[in-house]
Enzyme design. Structure first.
Site, PDB file in Angstrom:
ATOM      1  CB  SER A 123      -0.881  -0.011   1.251  1.00  0.00           C
ATOM      2  OG  SER A 123      -1.424   1.265   1.498  1.00  0.00           O
ATOM      3  CE1 TYR A 146      -6.451   4.824  -2.157  1.00  0.00           C
ATOM      4  CE2 TYR A 146      -4.397   5.018  -0.938  1.00  0.00           C
ATOM      5  CZ  TYR A 146      -5.667   4.488  -1.073  1.00  0.00           C
ATOM      6  OH  TYR A 146      -6.157   3.626  -0.125  1.00  0.00           O
ATOM      7  CB  THR A 172      -7.004   2.147  -4.669  1.00  0.00           C
ATOM      8  OG1 THR A 172      -6.207   1.003  -4.384  1.00  0.00           O
ATOM      9  CG2 THR A 172      -8.293   2.073  -3.865  1.00  0.00           C
ATOM     10  CE  LYS A 267      -7.873  -3.244  -3.159  1.00  0.00           C
ATOM     11  NZ  LYS A 267      -8.289  -2.184  -2.244  1.00  0.00           N
ATOM     12  CG  HIS A 291     -11.302   0.363   0.204  1.00  0.00           C
ATOM     13  ND1 HIS A 291     -10.591   1.044  -0.756  1.00  0.00           N
ATOM     14  CD2 HIS A 291     -10.552   0.454   1.337  1.00  0.00           C
ATOM     15  CE1 HIS A 291      -9.474   1.523  -0.232  1.00  0.00           C
ATOM     16  NE2 HIS A 291      -9.418   1.171   1.037  1.00  0.00           N
TER      17      HIS A 291
HETATM   18  C1  FMN Z   1      -6.947  -2.089   7.750  1.00  0.00           C
HETATM   19  C2  FMN Z   1      -7.152  -1.995   6.267  1.00  0.00           C
HETATM   20  C3  FMN Z   1      -6.417  -1.067   5.534  1.00  0.00           C
HETATM   21  C4  FMN Z   1      -6.589  -0.982   4.147  1.00  0.00           C
HETATM   22  N1  FMN Z   1      -5.808  -0.112   3.440  1.00  0.00           N
HETATM   23  C5  FMN Z   1      -5.916  -0.075   2.082  1.00  0.00           C
HETATM   24  C6  FMN Z   1      -5.038   0.738   1.309  1.00  0.00           C
HETATM   25  O1  FMN Z   1      -4.143   1.409   1.825  1.00  0.00           O
HETATM   26  N2  FMN Z   1      -5.225   0.743  -0.041  1.00  0.00           N
HETATM   27  C7  FMN Z   1      -6.195  -0.014  -0.656  1.00  0.00           C
HETATM   28  O2  FMN Z   1      -6.314   0.022  -1.866  1.00  0.00           O
HETATM   29  N3  FMN Z   1      -7.009  -0.805   0.061  1.00  0.00           N
HETATM   30  C8  FMN Z   1      -6.883  -0.866   1.393  1.00  0.00           C
HETATM   31  N4  FMN Z   1      -7.692  -1.706   2.122  1.00  0.00           N
HETATM   32  C9  FMN Z   1      -8.673  -2.566   1.430  1.00  0.00           C
HETATM   33  C10 FMN Z   1      -8.057  -3.920   1.079  1.00  0.00           C
HETATM   34  O3  FMN Z   1      -7.072  -3.808   0.087  1.00  0.00           O
HETATM   35  C11 FMN Z   1      -9.109  -4.886   0.555  1.00  0.00           C
HETATM   36  O4  FMN Z   1      -9.814  -4.266  -0.480  1.00  0.00           O
HETATM   37  C12 FMN Z   1     -10.109  -5.368   1.606  1.00  0.00           C
HETATM   38  O5  FMN Z   1      -9.496  -5.526   2.860  1.00  0.00           O
HETATM   39  C13 FMN Z   1     -10.699  -6.695   1.145  1.00  0.00           C
HETATM   40  O6  FMN Z   1     -11.649  -7.162   2.035  1.00  0.00           O
HETATM   41  P1  FMN Z   1     -11.345  -8.268   3.170  1.00  0.00           P
HETATM   42  O7  FMN Z   1     -10.672  -7.525   4.266  1.00  0.00           O
HETATM   43  O8  FMN Z   1     -12.688  -8.781   3.497  1.00  0.00           O
HETATM   44  O9  FMN Z   1     -10.433  -9.312   2.543  1.00  0.00           O
HETATM   45  C14 FMN Z   1      -7.539  -1.813   3.502  1.00  0.00           C
HETATM   46  C15 FMN Z   1      -8.266  -2.739   4.253  1.00  0.00           C
HETATM   47  C16 FMN Z   1      -8.075  -2.846   5.621  1.00  0.00           C
HETATM   48  C17 FMN Z   1      -8.851  -3.866   6.377  1.00  0.00           C
END
Ligand code: FMN
Length: 394
Positions: A123, A146, A172, A267, A291
């Site tokens: 990330s 981003y 994203t 994404k 997300h």
């Molecule tokens: C704590 C946390 C931080 C996240 N940070 C980002 C991020 O920095 N960039 C991003 O594209 N998605 C981020 N996501 C989304 C994840 O990439 C992903 O889409 C999502 O966790 C998928 O769902 P799941 O947790 O049920 O597997 C984050 C998710 C969580 C739980």
């Protein structure tokens, strides 16, 4: 939240990694080990968290139609995605600020992905420098981006990714503004961070977590630090909040793709129309994602939109499903409905929080073991030849 209940009886919660047999066990252990603002940051989602719950429960509406008398003594799980060979069709998606889960943060995730021979998408909000994580990743490297208001900041990150030999980019696009995550608002772990008194007290009640973090230096997001010119994490989160650009359009995306000239995933695609636009813009892959329910509550679930999108663009684009995966059978269902691979977020963060790199490895091993078993039980010998007949919507 059926999948989130620990598998042990009430009062028989896992005390260590050996006692964890499912992702929900890892979640229960993570909950014990983390200060509550951090646990809720990982576990929480937007508003009523309906989308987050449905991301997983929607898999219940799909049933596997097994075939029998196939030779399943060996099943093939390897596949090819984002220009890379991976050992099995699940990889760790981008999640910000992983050092709060464990002092080794993203380095631990990178190590676990390398040891289980899958991919890690780092990330922008990583708490270790992309160069350091890049050096630690023995396997395929992917970076999540981003498009910031300050376009030169985004271009700067792309140049750094090229220098550090990241092979694929993931943009994203579901974050024009930050979702309303109410657990974070209550604990004060929002953007920017403003801890409530109860949260401060709760940190004090987790001496093991505090001791683990002590002596490891201040927590920062180096990529954001370099762009914002500040060492303060609070100022960095404020910078990110201001840099998310609600005015980004497909024109910006096209420009970034032309600049990158390599495997490029978008994404946050959730409609057939946007999948076509992604194809026209020159992307090589799309990640169906809301997300993890952290942005628009009430959004459709990736597994619901997957069949239509895979039918429309699956011949020309790699279609990846992201969100709600908690079981190997969920992966099998997604592959049957047209996904080339699945991405996970919380499952590996629970593992990271429960036990660092060993915990992430445990999460990946659990899912892989379940996937292999589900393939054997349903007569599938190769993830690349799983067909839609295997999954029926009820
Ligand atoms: C704590 C946390 C931080 C996240 N940070 C980002 C991020 O920095 N960039 C991003 O594209 N998605 C981020 N996501 C989304 C994840 O990439 C992903 O889409 C999502 O966790 C998928 O769902 P799941 O947790 O049920 O597997 C984050 C998710 C969580 C739980």
């Amino acid at each position: 939240m059926r999948y989130l209940a620990p598998s042990g009886a009430r009062g028989n919660q896992p005390r260590n990694l050996d006692e964890c047999h499912s992702i929900s066990d890892l979640r229960a252990l993570a909950r014990r080990r983390l200060p509550c603002p951090i646990f809720h940051y990982v576990d929480g989602a937007a508003e009523d968290e309906i989308t987050a719950r449905c991301n997983t429960s929607a898999f219940d509406d799909i049933r596997i139609v097994p075939r029998c008398l196939q030779d399943v003594s060996f099943v093939k799980t390897s596949t090819h995605v984002f220009g890379e060979d991976i050992e099995w069709p699940v990889f760790c998606g981008p999640t910000g600020a992983s050092r709060f889960c464990h002092p080794e943060g993203e380095l631990a995730v990178a190590g676990a992905c390398a040891s289980t021979r899958t991919l890690y998408c780092l990330s922008t909000m990583s708490t270790f420098a992309l160069e350091d994580v890049g050096a630690a990743i023995a396997g395929p490297k992917m970076f999540q981006l981003y498009i910031f208001r300050d376009r030169s900041a985004t271009l700067d990150l792309i140049e750094r990714c090229k220098r550090s030999e990241y092979k694929a980019l993931c943009l994203t696009v579901d974050t024009p503004v930050v979702g309303k995550r109410e657990r974070d608002l209550r604990t004060g772990w929002g953007v920017p961070i403003k801890l409530s008194m109860r949260s401060v007290v709760n940190f004090a009640r987790h001496p093991v977590w505090l001791a683990g973090q002590a002596g490891k230096g201040r927590i920062s997001m180096p990529a954001v630090a370099a762009l914002s010119g500040t060492r303060s994490l609070i100022a960095q989160t404020r910078y990110v909040g201001k840099q998310l650009d609600p005015a980004v359009t497909w024109k910006d995306v096209r420009e970034i793709i032309e600049l990158w000239r390599g495997p490029f995933a978008i994404k946050g695609i959730m409609s057939v129309d946007d999948a076509h636009r992604a194809l026209d813009a020159g992307a090589s892959a799309i990640i169906l994602s809301n997300h993890g329910g952290r942005q628009l509550d009430g959004a459709a679930t990736p597994i619901d939109v997957l069949p239509g999108i895979a039918r429309a663009v699956g011949h020309a684009l790699e279609v990846v499903l992201d969100g709600g995966i908690r079981r190997g059978t969920h992966v099998l269902k997604a592959l049957a409905l047209g996904a080339k691979a699945c991405s996970i977020g919380r499952p590996y963060l629970y593992g990271l929080s429960a036990g660092g790199q060993a915990g992430v490895t445990k999460a990946l091993d659990i899912l892989k073991g379940e996937l292999v078993r589900a393939m054997q039980l349903s007569g599938c010998t190769d993830v690349r030849t799983i067909d839609p007949e295997l999954a029926r919507r009820i």
